[in-house]
Design a protein around this motif. Structure first.
Motif, mmCIF file in Angstrom:
data_model
loop_
_atom_site.group_PDB
_atom_site.id
_atom_site.type_symbol
_atom_site.label_atom_id
_atom_site.label_comp_id
_atom_site.label_asym_id
_atom_site.label_seq_id
_atom_site.Cartn_x
_atom_site.Cartn_y
_atom_site.Cartn_z
ATOM 1 N N ALA A 31 0.835 -1.203 0.000
ATOM 2 C CA ALA A 31 0.000 0.000 0.000
ATOM 3 C C ALA A 31 0.870 1.253 0.000
ATOM 4 N N LYS A 32 1.944 1.251 0.785
ATOM 5 C CA LYS A 32 2.841 2.399 0.813
ATOM 6 C C LYS A 32 3.509 2.608 -0.541
ATOM 7 N N ASP A 33 3.897 1.510 -1.183
ATOM 8 C CA ASP A 33 4.532 1.605 -2.498
ATOM 9 C C ASP A 33 3.570 2.200 -3.532
ATOM 10 N N VAL A 34 2.336 1.722 -3.527
ATOM 11 C CA VAL A 34 1.351 2.253 -4.469
ATOM 12 C C VAL A 34 1.082 3.722 -4.168
ATOM 13 N N ALA A 76 1.641 9.360 -5.838
ATOM 14 C CA ALA A 76 2.131 10.725 -5.615
ATOM 15 C C ALA A 76 3.108 11.149 -6.713
ATOM 16 N N LEU A 77 3.894 10.204 -7.205
ATOM 17 C CA LEU A 77 4.838 10.514 -8.280
ATOM 18 C C LEU A 77 4.164 10.575 -9.646
ATOM 19 N N GLY A 78 2.979 9.992 -9.739
ATOM 20 C CA GLY A 78 2.263 9.971 -11.006
ATOM 21 C C GLY A 78 2.631 8.811 -11.907
ATOM 22 N N THR A 79 3.296 7.794 -11.368
ATOM 23 C CA THR A 79 3.712 6.654 -12.181
ATOM 24 C C THR A 79 2.833 5.423 -11.992
ATOM 25 N N ALA A 80 1.845 5.497 -11.119
ATOM 26 C CA ALA A 80 0.974 4.348 -10.858
ATOM 27 C C ALA A 80 -0.150 4.301 -11.891
ATOM 28 N N TYR A 81 -0.638 3.100 -12.115
ATOM 29 C CA TYR A 81 -1.809 2.939 -12.977
ATOM 30 C C TYR A 81 -3.045 3.456 -12.244
ATOM 31 N N GLU A 86 -4.618 1.081 -9.657
ATOM 32 C CA GLU A 86 -3.857 0.772 -8.442
ATOM 33 C C GLU A 86 -4.266 1.641 -7.261
ATOM 34 N N ALA A 87 -4.564 2.896 -7.514
ATOM 35 C CA ALA A 87 -4.934 3.807 -6.423
ATOM 36 C C ALA A 87 -6.215 3.341 -5.739
ATOM 37 N N GLU A 88 -7.106 2.748 -6.510
ATOM 38 C CA GLU A 88 -8.367 2.267 -5.942
ATOM 39 C C GLU A 88 -8.176 1.068 -5.022
ATOM 40 N N ARG A 89 -7.066 0.394 -5.133
ATOM 41 C CA ARG A 89 -6.812 -0.802 -4.326
ATOM 42 C C ARG A 89 -6.224 -0.514 -2.957
ATOM 43 N N ILE A 90 -5.778 0.697 -2.696
ATOM 44 C CA ILE A 90 -5.129 1.022 -1.423
ATOM 45 C C ILE A 90 -6.029 0.727 -0.222
ATOM 46 N N PRO A 91 -7.313 1.137 -0.238
ATOM 47 C CA PRO A 91 -8.153 0.811 0.932
ATOM 48 C C PRO A 91 -8.303 -0.693 1.167
ATOM 49 N N PHE A 92 -8.330 -1.473 0.101
ATOM 50 C CA PHE A 92 -8.436 -2.918 0.262
ATOM 51 C C PHE A 92 -7.150 -3.506 0.832
ATOM 52 N N MET A 93 -6.017 -2.962 0.412
ATOM 53 C CA MET A 93 -4.743 -3.432 0.963
ATOM 54 C C MET A 93 -4.678 -3.168 2.464
ATOM 55 N N VAL A 94 -5.141 -2.003 2.877
ATOM 56 C CA VAL A 94 -5.157 -1.665 4.304
ATOM 57 C C VAL A 94 -6.135 -2.580 5.045
ATOM 58 N N PHE A 95 -7.286 -2.853 4.429
ATOM 59 C CA PHE A 95 -8.269 -3.749 5.029
ATOM 60 C C PHE A 95 -7.671 -5.140 5.241
ATOM 61 N N TYR A 96 -6.968 -5.658 4.228
ATOM 62 C CA TYR A 96 -6.348 -6.980 4.351
ATOM 63 C C TYR A 96 -5.259 -6.981 5.416
#
Length: 68
Positions: free
Chosen positions: A24-27, A32-37, A40-50
């Motif tokens: 989640a931190k990597d994504v 923030a750098l603008g290099t993510a798809y 991927e940004a939409e998956r951050i809350p799910f990563m934290v949930f897991y």
């Protein structure tokens, strides 16, 4: 020392929780750098949930190991 599956599972769950947090931190960093798809940004809350779920399971197995 005898093998204790509760300790094994507690350590395994904690390890996977920290891996989810690192992902989640990597994504978040790449967003923030603008290099993510975009997806991927939409998956951050799910990563934290897991991660939270795995950490709760780790604590559960630790309580089982302690006999409480």
């Amino acid at each position: 020392m005898a093998f204790n599956s509760n300790t094994y599972h507690a350590n395994k769950c904690a390890r996977t929780a920290w891996e989810w947090i690192a992902r989640a931190k990597d994504v978040k960093r790449r967003v923030a750098l603008g290099t993510a798809y975009d997806w991927e940004a939409e998956r951050i809350p799910f990563m934290v949930f897991y991660a939270r779920s795995d950490m709760r399971r780790s604590l559960f197995f630790r309580r089982l190991r302690a006999g409480k």
